[in-house]
Structures are given as C-alpha cells and as structure tokens.
Write a protein that holds these residues in place. Structure first.
Motif, PDB file in Angstrom:
ATOM      1  N   GLY A  46       0.831  -1.185   0.000  1.00 15.50           N
ATOM      2  CA  GLY A  46       0.000   0.000   0.000  1.00 15.50           C
ATOM      3  C   GLY A  46       0.870   1.241   0.000  1.00 15.50           C
ATOM      4  N   LEU A  47       0.324   2.333  -0.537  1.00 14.67           N
ATOM      5  CA  LEU A  47       1.051   3.595  -0.570  1.00 14.67           C
ATOM      6  C   LEU A  47       0.036   4.730  -0.651  1.00 14.67           C
ATOM      7  CD1 LEU A  47       3.936   4.886  -0.806  1.00 14.67           C
ATOM      8  CD2 LEU A  47       3.568   4.887  -3.281  1.00 14.67           C
ATOM      9  N   ALA A  48       0.167   5.681   0.257  1.00 11.84           N
ATOM     10  CA  ALA A  48      -0.723   6.845   0.289  1.00 11.84           C
ATOM     11  C   ALA A  48      -0.044   8.038  -0.375  1.00 11.84           C
ATOM     12  CB  ALA A  48      -1.085   7.182   1.735  1.00 11.84           C
ATOM     13  N   ALA A  49      -0.847   8.891  -0.996  1.00  6.42           N
ATOM     14  CA  ALA A  49      -0.312  10.062  -1.701  1.00  6.42           C
ATOM     15  C   ALA A  49       0.610  10.917  -0.831  1.00  6.42           C
ATOM     16  CB  ALA A  49      -1.451  10.894  -2.284  1.00  6.42           C
ATOM     17  N   PRO A  50       0.289  11.160   0.459  1.00  8.75           N
ATOM     18  CA  PRO A  50       1.213  11.961   1.269  1.00  8.75           C
ATOM     19  C   PRO A  50       2.612  11.343   1.393  1.00  8.75           C
ATOM     20  CG  PRO A  50      -0.922  11.845   2.340  1.00  8.75           C
ATOM     21  CD  PRO A  50      -0.955  10.886   1.183  1.00  8.75           C
ATOM     22  N   GLN A 135      -6.831   0.592   6.514  1.00 10.87           N
ATOM     23  CA  GLN A 135      -6.791   1.460   7.695  1.00 10.87           C
ATOM     24  C   GLN A 135      -5.432   2.136   7.831  1.00 10.87           C
ATOM     25  OE1 GLN A 135      -8.955  -0.304  11.297  1.00 10.87           O
ATOM     26  NE2 GLN A 135      -8.788  -2.048   9.888  1.00 10.87           N
ATOM     27  N   HIS A 136      -4.367   1.401   7.559  1.00 11.95           N
ATOM     28  CA  HIS A 136      -3.010   1.961   7.621  1.00 11.95           C
ATOM     29  C   HIS A 136      -2.869   3.120   6.633  1.00 11.95           C
ATOM     30  CE1 HIS A 136       1.470   1.503   8.078  1.00 11.95           C
ATOM     31  NE2 HIS A 136       1.424   2.092   6.891  1.00 11.95           N
ATOM     32  N   GLU A 137      -3.352   2.917   5.400  1.00 16.32           N
ATOM     33  CA  GLU A 137      -3.230   3.966   4.383  1.00 16.32           C
ATOM     34  C   GLU A 137      -4.141   5.156   4.686  1.00 16.32           C
ATOM     35  OE1 GLU A 137      -0.686   3.746   2.606  1.00 16.32           O
ATOM     36  OE2 GLU A 137      -0.331   1.618   2.983  1.00 16.32           O
ATOM     37  N   ILE A 138      -5.339   4.902   5.194  1.00 15.83           N
ATOM     38  CA  ILE A 138      -6.228   6.001   5.579  1.00 15.83           C
ATOM     39  C   ILE A 138      -5.614   6.789   6.727  1.00 15.83           C
ATOM     40  CG2 ILE A 138      -8.485   6.542   6.596  1.00 15.83           C
ATOM     41  CD1 ILE A 138      -9.598   4.207   4.804  1.00 15.83           C
ATOM     42  N   ASP A 139      -4.923   6.100   7.640  1.00 20.63           N
ATOM     43  CA  ASP A 139      -4.177   6.820   8.686  1.00 20.63           C
ATOM     44  C   ASP A 139      -3.214   7.823   8.055  1.00 20.63           C
ATOM     45  OD1 ASP A 139      -5.344   5.717  10.942  1.00 20.63           O
ATOM     46  OD2 ASP A 139      -3.616   4.475  11.483  1.00 20.63           O
ATOM     47  N   ASN A 142      -4.725  10.954   7.132  1.00 23.54           N
ATOM     48  CA  ASN A 142      -5.069  11.759   8.310  1.00 23.54           C
ATOM     49  C   ASN A 142      -3.840  12.233   9.080  1.00 23.54           C
ATOM     50  OD1 ASN A 142      -7.852  11.548   7.842  1.00 23.54           O
ATOM     51  ND2 ASN A 142      -7.895   9.536   8.807  1.00 23.54           N
ATOM     52  N   GLY A 143      -2.650  12.009   8.531  1.00 23.75           N
ATOM     53  CA  GLY A 143      -1.419  12.441   9.194  1.00 23.75           C
ATOM     54  C   GLY A 143      -1.016  11.575  10.374  1.00 23.75           C
ATOM     55  N   ILE A 144      -1.469  10.331  10.375  1.00 20.98           N
ATOM     56  CA  ILE A 144      -1.177   9.402  11.479  1.00 20.98           C
ATOM     57  C   ILE A 144      -0.228   8.325  10.977  1.00 20.98           C
ATOM     58  CG2 ILE A 144      -2.184   7.700  13.059  1.00 20.98           C
ATOM     59  CD1 ILE A 144      -4.820   9.357  12.842  1.00 20.98           C
ATOM     60  N   LEU A 145       0.833   8.100  11.732  1.00 17.94           N
ATOM     61  CA  LEU A 145       1.809   7.062  11.403  1.00 17.94           C
ATOM     62  C   LEU A 145       1.668   5.887  12.358  1.00 17.94           C
ATOM     63  CD1 LEU A 145       4.902   9.352  10.876  1.00 17.94           C
ATOM     64  CD2 LEU A 145       3.724   8.037   9.115  1.00 17.94           C
ATOM     65  N   THR A 146       2.263   4.771  11.981  1.00 15.20           N
ATOM     66  CA  THR A 146       2.276   3.587  12.842  1.00 15.20           C
ATOM     67  C   THR A 146       2.780   3.943  14.233  1.00 15.20           C
ATOM     68  OG1 THR A 146       2.764   2.291  10.869  1.00 15.20           O
ATOM     69  CG2 THR A 146       3.067   1.194  12.962  1.00 15.20           C
ATOM     70  N   LEU A 147       3.776   4.803  14.307  1.00 19.96           N
ATOM     71  CA  LEU A 147       4.339   5.210  15.602  1.00 19.96           C
ATOM     72  C   LEU A 147       3.297   5.883  16.492  1.00 19.96           C
ATOM     73  CD1 LEU A 147       7.785   6.691  14.491  1.00 19.96           C
ATOM     74  CD2 LEU A 147       7.353   4.477  15.598  1.00 19.96           C
ATOM     75  N   ASP A 148       2.268   6.459  15.891  1.00 22.51           N
ATOM     76  CA  ASP A 148       1.201   7.114  16.652  1.00 22.51           C
ATOM     77  C   ASP A 148       0.181   6.119  17.186  1.00 22.51           C
ATOM     78  OD1 ASP A 148       2.291   9.671  16.036  1.00 22.51           O
ATOM     79  OD2 ASP A 148       1.296   9.605  14.080  1.00 22.51           O
ATOM     80  N   ARG A 149       0.271   4.867  16.763  1.00 24.17           N
ATOM     81  CA  ARG A 149      -0.686   3.821  17.151  1.00 24.17           C
ATOM     82  C   ARG A 149      -0.145   2.891  18.239  1.00 24.17           C
ATOM     83  NH1 ARG A 149      -5.716   5.040  15.786  1.00 24.17           N
ATOM     84  NH2 ARG A 149      -5.907   5.670  13.616  1.00 24.17           N
TER      85      ARG A 149
END
Length: 168
Positions: A46-50, A135-139, A142-149
C-alpha cells in the motif's frame, strides 16, 4: 512513469492531514499509475499520496501481487463508514519507516466508500489483511503514522532502533 521518492519519517508532511480531491482526472490517473509503480518497486502492499509528497486523500494498495496476480485498488477520498467491534493485533511495516515493524491493534473489518478512477462511488467491506492495509493507508491521509498507534514506551523503543548512531 517513473518511480517516485517515498518520504521517510520524520518528514513533517507525513504528520499533516491531506485534502480531498473530490473527483478523478487524467492527472489523478497518472498519479495513481506512478504510485502503483512506486509501491511495487519498494516493494510494498500500500502507498498513500502523502508518502510521495502529494497532500491529497488518495491511496493505492494491492494485497495479492506478492503471492499471485496483481489486483491493484485506487481509492480517492476514502471514507470509513463502519468498523467491527472485533480487533486483532499484528505487526505492521511502513514504507516511510523502513526497518520498523510495530505491533498495532485494529478492527478486523470495515466498510469503506471511495471514488474510483472511473469517477464512480464504490463501497466494499474489507476483512483481514485488506482491512488492516486500508486502515493503515487512511491513517496516512489523516497524518497518522504507525508510531502514533503504539504506546509511548513502544514508540521510544522503535524510534531509538530507527536512529542507530552512525547511520544518519
């Protein structure tokens, strides 16, 4: 299309929520193609635009390509409409956090709505690995990284392992 550069943490753009696109266009389709090429080259699922410096609510994913035929998804302006009460914890890696794998708890199912490259609204119930990836990519959108979880203690352990002295 060329492979794009994937932003690495702690790039501040990874912590900013992205803006809705509202529709597709030839430019969005070209971006999706470039993101898929980048994701496959990384190699990721997966890869998000940001993550490639485009602050737009769009991501690509392909859960099957490493084990079978490619089945790419492109989601523009995805919206989670429902999540299950059931959750599961599992390891998550991220192309923007190379070498870091964090234990993250997420709902095991979700209903998501998005705009496809065809300009139509789509809906799907995702389960298991597809649900986790979405969910990971939608995070990311929203500016949320794995480290924030993860807990503060786990974050400190992961970050200290990420910044090994002499490797910057």
């Amino acid at each position: 299309m060329a492979v794009m550069t994937i932003l690495k943490w702690p790039d501040p753009r990874l912590s900013v929520a992205s803006a809705p696109l509202g529709r597709t266009s030839p430019v969005v389709a070209e971006l999706a193609d470039a993101m898929l090429e980048t994701m496959y080259a990384a190699p990721g699922r997966g890869l998000a635009a940001p993550q490639v410096g485009v602050m737009a609510r769009m991501f690509v994913m392909d859960m099957g390509w490493k084990d079978g035929p490619a089945d790419p998804w492109v989601m523009i302006d995805p919206v989670v409409e429902w999540v299950s009460d059931g959750t599961a914890a599992g390891p998550e890696a991220c192309l923007s956090l190379p070498g870091i794998e964090a234990e993250v708890t997420r709902p095991t199912e979700l209903d998501v709505r998005w705009i496809g490259l065809d300009g139509e609204t789509h809906r799907a119930r995702l389960e298991g690995f597809e649900a986790i990836c979405a969910q990971h990519e939608i995070d990311h959108l929203n500016g949320i990284l794995t480290l924030d979880r993860v807990s503060q203690a786990a974050r400190l352990d992961l970050v200290s392992a990420y910044f090994v002295p002499g490797t910057e």
